[in-house]
Scaffold this motif. Structure first.
Motif, PDB file in Angstrom:
ATOM      1  N   ASP A 156     -51.873  27.158 -10.619  1.00 26.42           N
ATOM      2  CA  ASP A 156     -49.792  26.008  -9.872  1.00 26.42           C
ATOM      3  C   ASP A 156     -50.444  25.669 -10.668  1.00 26.42           C
ATOM      4  O   ASP A 156     -48.981  25.100 -11.329  1.00 26.42           O
ATOM      5  CB  ASP A 156     -50.875  26.068  -8.977  1.00 26.42           C
ATOM      6  N   PHE A 157     -51.025  25.060 -11.716  1.00 31.08           N
ATOM      7  CA  PHE A 157     -51.160  23.524 -12.980  1.00 31.08           C
ATOM      8  C   PHE A 157     -50.921  24.469 -13.729  1.00 31.08           C
ATOM      9  O   PHE A 157     -50.121  23.687 -14.237  1.00 31.08           O
ATOM     10  CB  PHE A 157     -52.617  23.324 -12.768  1.00 31.08           C
ATOM     11  N   LEU A 158     -51.623  25.611 -14.216  1.00 31.63           N
ATOM     12  CA  LEU A 158     -50.027  26.063 -15.444  1.00 31.63           C
ATOM     13  C   LEU A 158     -49.160  26.147 -15.680  1.00 31.63           C
ATOM     14  O   LEU A 158     -48.762  25.901 -16.715  1.00 31.63           O
ATOM     15  CB  LEU A 158     -50.897  26.718 -15.822  1.00 31.63           C
ATOM     16  N   GLU A 159     -49.366  26.813 -14.282  1.00 32.66           N
ATOM     17  CA  GLU A 159     -47.135  26.833 -14.093  1.00 32.66           C
ATOM     18  C   GLU A 159     -46.865  25.752 -14.229  1.00 32.66           C
ATOM     19  O   GLU A 159     -45.654  25.452 -15.133  1.00 32.66           O
ATOM     20  CB  GLU A 159     -47.681  27.935 -13.303  1.00 32.66           C
ATOM     21  N   LEU A 160     -46.956  24.562 -13.533  1.00 33.07           N
ATOM     22  CA  LEU A 160     -46.187  23.296 -14.306  1.00 33.07           C
ATOM     23  C   LEU A 160     -45.934  22.865 -14.898  1.00 33.07           C
ATOM     24  O   LEU A 160     -45.424  22.410 -15.756  1.00 33.07           O
ATOM     25  CB  LEU A 160     -47.124  22.485 -12.929  1.00 33.07           C
ATOM     26  N   VAL A 161     -47.299  22.756 -16.146  1.00 35.11           N
ATOM     27  CA  VAL A 161     -47.497  22.708 -17.444  1.00 35.11           C
ATOM     28  C   VAL A 161     -46.043  23.488 -18.338  1.00 35.11           C
ATOM     29  O   VAL A 161     -45.613  22.550 -19.105  1.00 35.11           O
ATOM     30  CB  VAL A 161     -49.016  22.775 -17.978  1.00 35.11           C
ATOM     31  N   ASP A 162     -46.280  24.886 -18.020  1.00 33.56           N
ATOM     32  CA  ASP A 162     -45.353  25.995 -18.776  1.00 33.56           C
ATOM     33  C   ASP A 162     -43.793  24.835 -18.544  1.00 33.56           C
ATOM     34  O   ASP A 162     -43.478  25.077 -18.890  1.00 33.56           O
ATOM     35  CB  ASP A 162     -45.720  27.047 -18.046  1.00 33.56           C
ATOM     36  N   GLN A 163     -43.500  24.683 -17.237  1.00 29.97           N
ATOM     37  CA  GLN A 163     -42.339  24.248 -16.418  1.00 29.97           C
ATOM     38  C   GLN A 163     -42.024  22.925 -17.309  1.00 29.97           C
ATOM     39  O   GLN A 163     -40.245  22.682 -17.682  1.00 29.97           O
ATOM     40  CB  GLN A 163     -41.941  24.108 -15.291  1.00 29.97           C
ATOM     41  N   SER A 164     -42.739  22.294 -18.242  1.00 31.17           N
ATOM     42  CA  SER A 164     -42.404  20.688 -18.261  1.00 31.17           C
ATOM     43  C   SER A 164     -42.110  21.160 -19.859  1.00 31.17           C
ATOM     44  O   SER A 164     -41.048  20.070 -20.521  1.00 31.17           O
ATOM     45  CB  SER A 164     -43.688  20.168 -18.086  1.00 31.17           C
ATOM     46  N   ARG A 165     -41.892  22.510 -20.461  1.00 30.27           N
ATOM     47  CA  ARG A 165     -41.107  22.191 -21.381  1.00 30.27           C
ATOM     48  C   ARG A 165     -39.525  22.404 -21.507  1.00 30.27           C
ATOM     49  O   ARG A 165     -38.922  22.411 -22.714  1.00 30.27           O
ATOM     50  CB  ARG A 165     -42.023  24.028 -21.985  1.00 30.27           C
ATOM     51  N   LYS A 166     -39.559  23.215 -20.151  1.00 29.47           N
ATOM     52  CA  LYS A 166     -38.257  23.182 -20.108  1.00 29.47           C
ATOM     53  C   LYS A 166     -37.037  21.936 -19.505  1.00 29.47           C
ATOM     54  O   LYS A 166     -36.231  22.324 -19.414  1.00 29.47           O
ATOM     55  CB  LYS A 166     -37.862  24.429 -19.125  1.00 29.47           C
ATOM     56  N   ALA A 167     -37.956  21.515 -18.573  1.00 28.19           N
ATOM     57  CA  ALA A 167     -37.223  19.818 -18.343  1.00 28.19           C
ATOM     58  C   ALA A 167     -38.336  19.248 -18.470  1.00 28.19           C
ATOM     59  O   ALA A 167     -39.421  18.468 -18.823  1.00 28.19           O
ATOM     60  CB  ALA A 167     -37.931  20.200 -16.517  1.00 28.19           C
ATOM     61  N   ALA A 168     -37.846  17.709 -18.908  1.00 29.23           N
ATOM     62  CA  ALA A 168     -38.228  16.798 -18.884  1.00 29.23           C
ATOM     63  C   ALA A 168     -39.649  15.990 -17.769  1.00 29.23           C
ATOM     64  O   ALA A 168     -40.108  15.952 -18.624  1.00 29.23           O
ATOM     65  CB  ALA A 168     -36.742  15.259 -19.045  1.00 29.23           C
ATOM     66  N   SER A 169     -39.319  16.266 -16.630  1.00 34.22           N
ATOM     67  CA  SER A 169     -40.240  15.792 -15.612  1.00 34.22           C
ATOM     68  C   SER A 169     -40.734  16.124 -15.103  1.00 34.22           C
ATOM     69  O   SER A 169     -39.644  17.468 -14.198  1.00 34.22           O
ATOM     70  CB  SER A 169     -40.160  14.366 -15.243  1.00 34.22           C
ATOM     71  N   VAL A 170     -41.635  17.396 -13.631  1.00 35.35           N
ATOM     72  CA  VAL A 170     -41.887  18.589 -13.087  1.00 35.35           C
ATOM     73  C   VAL A 170     -42.863  17.574 -12.758  1.00 35.35           C
ATOM     74  O   VAL A 170     -43.715  16.826 -13.709  1.00 35.35           O
ATOM     75  CB  VAL A 170     -42.398  19.822 -13.949  1.00 35.35           C
ATOM     76  N   THR A 171     -43.500  18.096 -11.018  1.00 33.46           N
ATOM     77  CA  THR A 171     -43.980  17.501 -10.176  1.00 33.46           C
ATOM     78  C   THR A 171     -44.343  18.599  -9.254  1.00 33.46           C
ATOM     79  O   THR A 171     -43.932  19.192  -8.897  1.00 33.46           O
ATOM     80  CB  THR A 171     -44.127  15.971  -9.374  1.00 33.46           C
ATOM     81  N   GLY A 172     -45.837  19.028  -8.885  1.00 32.55           N
ATOM     82  CA  GLY A 172     -46.278  19.601  -7.853  1.00 32.55           C
ATOM     83  C   GLY A 172     -47.235  19.549  -7.518  1.00 32.55           C
ATOM     84  O   GLY A 172     -48.197  18.878  -8.146  1.00 32.55           O
TER      85      GLY A 172
END
Ligand code: ADP
Length: 561
Positions: free
Chosen positions: A284-300
């Protein structure tokens, strides 16, 4: 630098030595050559005083001079009458400059290469009667003499060169020394100020020295500002309860604080250079890190080490390129558990209230529908309705009590005598204990603590009532008040049914009961120990238990004195 100065000085000295050598050789050659001509002229003139016969002149000069001399007699029409170096010379000599000069002015001189003597030759011609007598000597001999002297010149030059090399070595060292000293004394990170007196004798160096010192001051200030800022940031991040990680575009850690490791991976060394995947492998954490490349900020959220964590990831962009991200990790375990507890509590409350109400409604319906006609049954069901309603009321009272205590962050405390309260509790539970054939006693010190009397009474009452309730006939309950250091210790011990190990950690939860039917039978709500725990916490106290299933239980409450 010293090497270059050394080479330059050596080159200059060598050039000077060579030029001086050549000049010296040329001057010496000229002096020697002039001397040689003068010697020939004076020897010739002296010999001419005694004779004008060329043969006799040759004999005289051959004996008196230490070099070869050539005598030639030439007639006015240029014919050679006599020559000491050649038997017969046929070519006309009237065009020779020294001859024509002698015929016209009495004497003449010249210097040129002589075919007859195969050498450069000096000529001196004197008019004697009608003819001219010419004296010649080789000057090539002088030149040869100088060629012979070259090794001596070279040896002397070499010696001068060696001395020059040694001197230039010392000289270059002494030139470079102040510069070197200046650099050493200008330690950019040092604390001492530069002593200019050292450089006063090198006025060319002084402006540079002052400039470097000024720059050193600026650099020092800049560095100290930077390190102060760095220290502040380190201090902030080190003392943050939130985890903070800075990663680059390759997900390599640039900076990580201790809290991040403590929350996610306590054995992870807080050092830069490692990849984020080494820090946390949670998908879940690594997925968030990955998502942060596409969005300016992510939270989860994700979980690690039995904790519920929330990650806030903000991307860092520099000139339209992703240069990394900041990850903030917050521990939401308590919020999560509180939320879980709230959900459980709501479910439990509705269950606890619905059960007696359903029973009450059922019996009331039966009575109201005329289904129960026997007065004995009516009495029996009436009692059931009364019991259920009482239980309902008890549950509602306990819920209200619990939320009251929970909301109370501080209470005005007075000095409360614990032994007195324990006696009062024992007094009010005496009847119940007697009815169950349980022996109840109170022992201990006359000890007072700052507390709320009502709450402390309720706490000791709940514990003592449980000890009586969850006991067996002929059982014993002992309430003891003692002191351990700066703590008052209240123990409620019984030799009743005990609590199985697997339940011990949960009995302080709301509505948690080991044996539901036994608890209900004895009028328990499952909230008593929750209330006790909250009262202890309100007094900055602690509660613990030791229990052996089938042998008995000891509850210990510690309160600050
Ligand atoms: P209840 O109203 O059911 O007594 P409590 O919160 O006071 O609720 O206690 C929770 C449970 O802990 C009880 O139902 C009982 O099973 C167990 N318990 C509490 N005190 C004792 C004790 N002294 N001996 C054995 N079991 C106990």
């Amino acid at each position: 630098m010293q090497n270059r100065i050394y080479k330059a000085i050596s080159a200059v000295v060598m050039t000077v030595v060579v030029i001086l050598g050549l000049i010296f050789m040329m001057i010496s050659y000229n002096l020697y050559s002039r001397e040689a001509k003068n010697t020939l002229i004076s020897a010739a003139n002296t010999a001419l005083l005694s004779t004008t016969d060329p043969k006799e002149l040759y004999d005289i000069l051959s004996q008196s001079l230490d070099y070869d001399v050539r005598i030639t007699q030439i007639t006015p029409d240029g014919k050679v009458l006599y020559d000491s170096a050649a038997d017969s010379i046929t070519d006309n000599h009237s065009d020779r400059p020294e001859i024509s000069e002698a015929f016209s002015s009495g004497s003449g001189t010249a210097e040129r290469y002589s075919e007859t003597m195969s050498s450069r030759t000096y000529y001196y011609a004197v008019r004697c009667g009608d003819d001219v007598i010419r004296f010649s000597r080789r000057t090539g001999g002088i030149f040869t003499l100088f060629v012979g002297a070259i090794p001596f010149f070279l040896a002397a030059g070499g010696l001068v060169m060696v001395i020059a090399v040694l001197v230039s070595d010392k000289l270059s060292e002494s030139i470079v020394k102040p510069v070197r000293k200046m650099i050493q004394s200008m330690d950019v990170f040092g604390t001492d100020e530069t002593d200019y007196s050292e450089f006063e004798q090198y006025e060319e160096l002084e402006p540079m020295c002052r400039l470097i010192t000024k720059m050193r001051g600026e650099i020092k200030e800049y560095i100290s500002n930077l390190s102060a800022e760095k220290n502040t940031i380190s201090l902030i991040t080190a003392n943050m309860t939130e985890g903070m990680i800075l990663i680059d575009r390759n997900d390599d850690i640039i900076s990580i604080n201790r809290s991040a490791a403590d929350l996610v991976n306590p054995i992870f060394p807080c050092e830069s250079g490692r990849n984020i995947i080494e820090f946390c492998r949670n998908s879940d954490f690594l997925e968030l890190v990955d998502q942060s490349r596409k969005a300016a900020s992510v939270t989860g959220t994700f979980s690690a080490e039995g904790r519920f964590l929330r990650a806030f990831i903000s991307r860092i962009d520099s000139s339209d390129k992703i240069s990394g991200a900041v990850i903030i990790i917050v521990d939401e375990t308590e919020i999560h558990l509180a939320e879980e507890m709230r959900r459980d509590f709501s479910a439990n409350v509705s269950h606890e209230l619905k059960t007696p109400l359903t029973t009450v409604r059922g019996f009331a319906e039966m009575i109201g529908g005329g289904m129960i006609t026997d007065p004995e049954d009516t009495k029996k069901y009436g009692k059931r309705i009364y019991d259920e309603a009482t239980r309902l009321l008890n549950v509602i009272n306990d819920i209200i009590r619990l939320s009251e205590i929970e909301e109370k962050k501080a209470e005005i405390f007075t000095s409360v005598n614990l032994l007195e309260i324990a006696d009062d509790v024992a007094e009010s539970l005496k009847e119940k204990a007697d009815s169950l054939n349980v022996q109840l006693s109170v022992t201990g010190e006359d000890l007072s603590v700052p507390a709320s009397r009502g709450y402390i009474y309720e706490m000791i009452y709940n514990l003592t009532e449980n000890a009586v309730k969850y006991n067996r006939p002929d059982g014993k309950v002992l309430v003891d008040i003692s002191r351990a250091g700066d703590k008052a210790v209240i123990t409620v011990a019984d030799n009743g049914i005990g609590i199985p190990k697997e339940h011990q950690s949960r009995i302080f939860e709301r509505f948690y009961r080991v044996d539901k039917s036994h608890s209900k039978q004895t009028g328990g709500t499952g909230l008593g120990l929750s209330i006790v725990k909250h009262i202890a916490a309100l007094h900055q106290g602690t509660i613990s238990l030791e229990s052996d299933y089938g042998k008995g239980t000891v509850f210990t409450v510690m309160l600050p004195v």
